[in-house]
Design an enzyme around this catalytic site. Structure first.
Site: not given
Length: 378
Positions: A125-126, A128-129, A155-156, A335, A362, A365
Site C-alpha cells: 500500500t502507498e 496515494g494508492s 500503513f506498514i 452493547q 487486505e 470490504n
C-alpha cells in the site's frame, strides 16, 4: 462434505488455543495500553511452528494447509487479535519467498524467518494508492546488478522493527504488469521509516510509513522475474484474506464467550439476563452469524488448498462476511455489557477497536464486493 476436523487438525487447534490462553490473553490489555510489540512471545509461537505455517519443511516450515492455518489464526486471535494478525502478515511474507523466490532467497532468509530470528513485513500500500494498488508510484530502476528504489509505502505493520520488507515497486510500464517484488533488508542505505502511527487499535504492533530514497537493492533480492510482483502480491492476498478473516473469528469468539458469561451472572429486575427473551434472541443471532462466517472461511481455505477455480471469489466473499460479522458480534457483545462494555476494565472495547481495521486491510470490504461481482459476471 465432512465438517469435522481431523485428529491432526484438532491437535493443532488445541495447541494454538493453549498457547493463546497461556502466552497471549494474560498480557493483551497491557500490550495494547503500552503499545508493546511482543517479539519475545512471537518467537515462542515460532517454536510451535506458527511462523512458517505453509512454508516448506526443508527450510524449517510446518508445510501445513491453508485450512490448518485458518484454524491456528482463529485460536491465536482468541488470545490477542493484534498479535495474531501480525503473525499472519509475517507468514504471508515468508510464504511469498518460499513460493516464488529463488532457491538462494529461500535458503538465505526462510530458516531465520520460520524461527522469527528475522521478522518480515509486507509493503504494498502507498499513500496515494490504497485500493488501486496497481497504480503504485514507488519505482525500482535497474542499475547494473542492483535496483534503485524510490518512493514510499503506507500503513506498514512492523515498520522500523521488522528485519526484512517484501516490497512491490514499479520496474516497468504503468499497470499491474510493470510491478516487481523485492526483499529489502532493514539497515539498507536509503531505507527509512516515518513516525509511528497513532491508531484506534492494533496497538501491540508498530505501524508506520516506509520510505525509499535511492535505496539500492541487489538484483538477487528480486522475487521471481521482472513484472511478476503484482501477481505474487495478489496471490498472497488471497491467503491473507483468509487469515485476517480467521482473526476476526477468534476475536469475535472471545467476545461471544465473554458476553455469555456476563448474561449468565448478571441479574436485572430480579432475574438473570440470560432469561430475557430479547437478549436470548440477540445472543442466538450473534452465535449464528459467527458460525456461518466460520463455515465460509473454512470453505474458502479448502478451495485455496485445492486450487479451486473459484478460490479468489470464495476468499473475497469469506473475508467480507467474516470481518463484518466479527466486528458486529464484538460490538453487540459490548452493547450487552452496557456501560461496563465501554470500560477498559473489560476486554470488549479493545476487541471492537482491534477488529474494526479488518474491514479495511487486505483489501477493503468494498473491494471484496468488486472482486466477487467481477468473478460472478465472468
Amino acid at each position: 462434505m465432512d465438517f469435522n476436523l481431523t485428529e491432526d487438525q484438532r491437535a493443532i487447534e488445541d495447541a494454538a488455543r493453549a498457547f493463546a490462553l497461556a502466552e497471549l490473553a494474560p498480557h493483551s490489555a497491557r500490550w495494547d495500553e503500552e503499545s508493546y510489540f511482543p517479539v519475545d512471545v512471537m518467537r515462542k509461537a515460532a517454536e510451535l511452528g506458527f511462523a512458517g505455517l505453509y512454508v516448506r519443511e526443508d527450510v524449517g516450515g510446518s508445510a501445513l494447509s491453508r485450512l490448518d492455518a485458518a484454524i491456528v489464526f482463529e485460536q491465536l486471535s482468541y488470545g490477542d487479535v493484534s498479535t495474531a494478525a501480525f503473525l499472519s502478515i509475517h507468514n504471508m511474507a515468508s510464504w511469498m519467498i518460499d513460493r516464488f523466490g529463488s532457491e538462494d532467497l529461500r535458503r538465505r532468509y526462510l530458516p531465520r524467518l520460520t524461527t522469527m530470528e528475522l521478522i518480515a513485513s509486507y509493503a504494498l500500500t502507498e499513500p496515494g494508492s490504497g485500493s488501486d494498488a496497481a497504480a503504485m508510484k514507488t519505482t525500482a530502476r535497474k542499475d547494473g546488478d542492483h535496483y534503485v528504489l524510490n518512493g514510499g509505502k503506507a500503513f506498514i505493520s512492523g515498520a522500523g522493527t521488522s528485519d526484512i520488507y517484501l516490497v512491490m515497486a514499479r520496474s516497468g510500464d504503468p499497470g499491474a504488469k510493470g510491478v516487481s517484488a523485492f526483499v529489502v533488508e532493514n539497515g539498507t542505505p536509503g531505507l527509512s521509516f516515518g513516525a509511528p502511527e497513532r491508531k484506534m487499535g492494533w496497538n501491540s504492533q508498530p505501524t508506520a510509513q516506509v520510505n525509499f530514497d535511492d535505496c539500492r537493492v541487489p538484483e538477487a533480492n528480486r522475487i521471481g522475474e521482472e513484472g511478476e510482483g503484482f501477481r505474487f502480491a495478489m496471490a498472497g492476498l488471497d491467503g491473507g484474506r483468509i487469515n485476517i478473516a480467521s482473526c476476526s473469528l477468534g476475536g469475535a469468539g472471545y467476545a461471544l464467550d465473554t458476553a455469555k458469561t456476563y448474561l449468565e451472572t448478571r441479574s436485572q429486575f430480579g432475574q438473570a439476563l440470560k432469561e430475557f427473551q430479547g437478549l436470548q434472541w440477540r445472543f442466538a443471532d450473534m452465535a449464528t452469524e459467527l458460525d456461518a462466517a466460520r463455515l465460509m472461511v473454512r470453505r474458502a481455505a479448502h478451495a485455496l488448498d485445492e486450487k479451486h477455480p473459484k478460490s479468489t471469489q470464495y476468499c473475497a466473499m469469506a473475508k467480507r462476511f467474516a470481518t463484518d460479522a466479527g466486528f458486529e458480534v464484538a460490538n453487540q457483545a459490548l452493547q450487552l455489557h452496557g456501560g461496563y462494555g465501554y470500560l477498559r476494565d473489560y476486554p470488549l472495547e479493545r476487541i471492537v477497536r482491534d477488529l474494526r481495521v479488518h474491514q479495511i486491510l487486505e483489501g477493503t470490504n468494498e473491494i471484496m464486493r468488486v472482486i466477487t461481482a467481477r468473478e460472478l459476471f465472468r
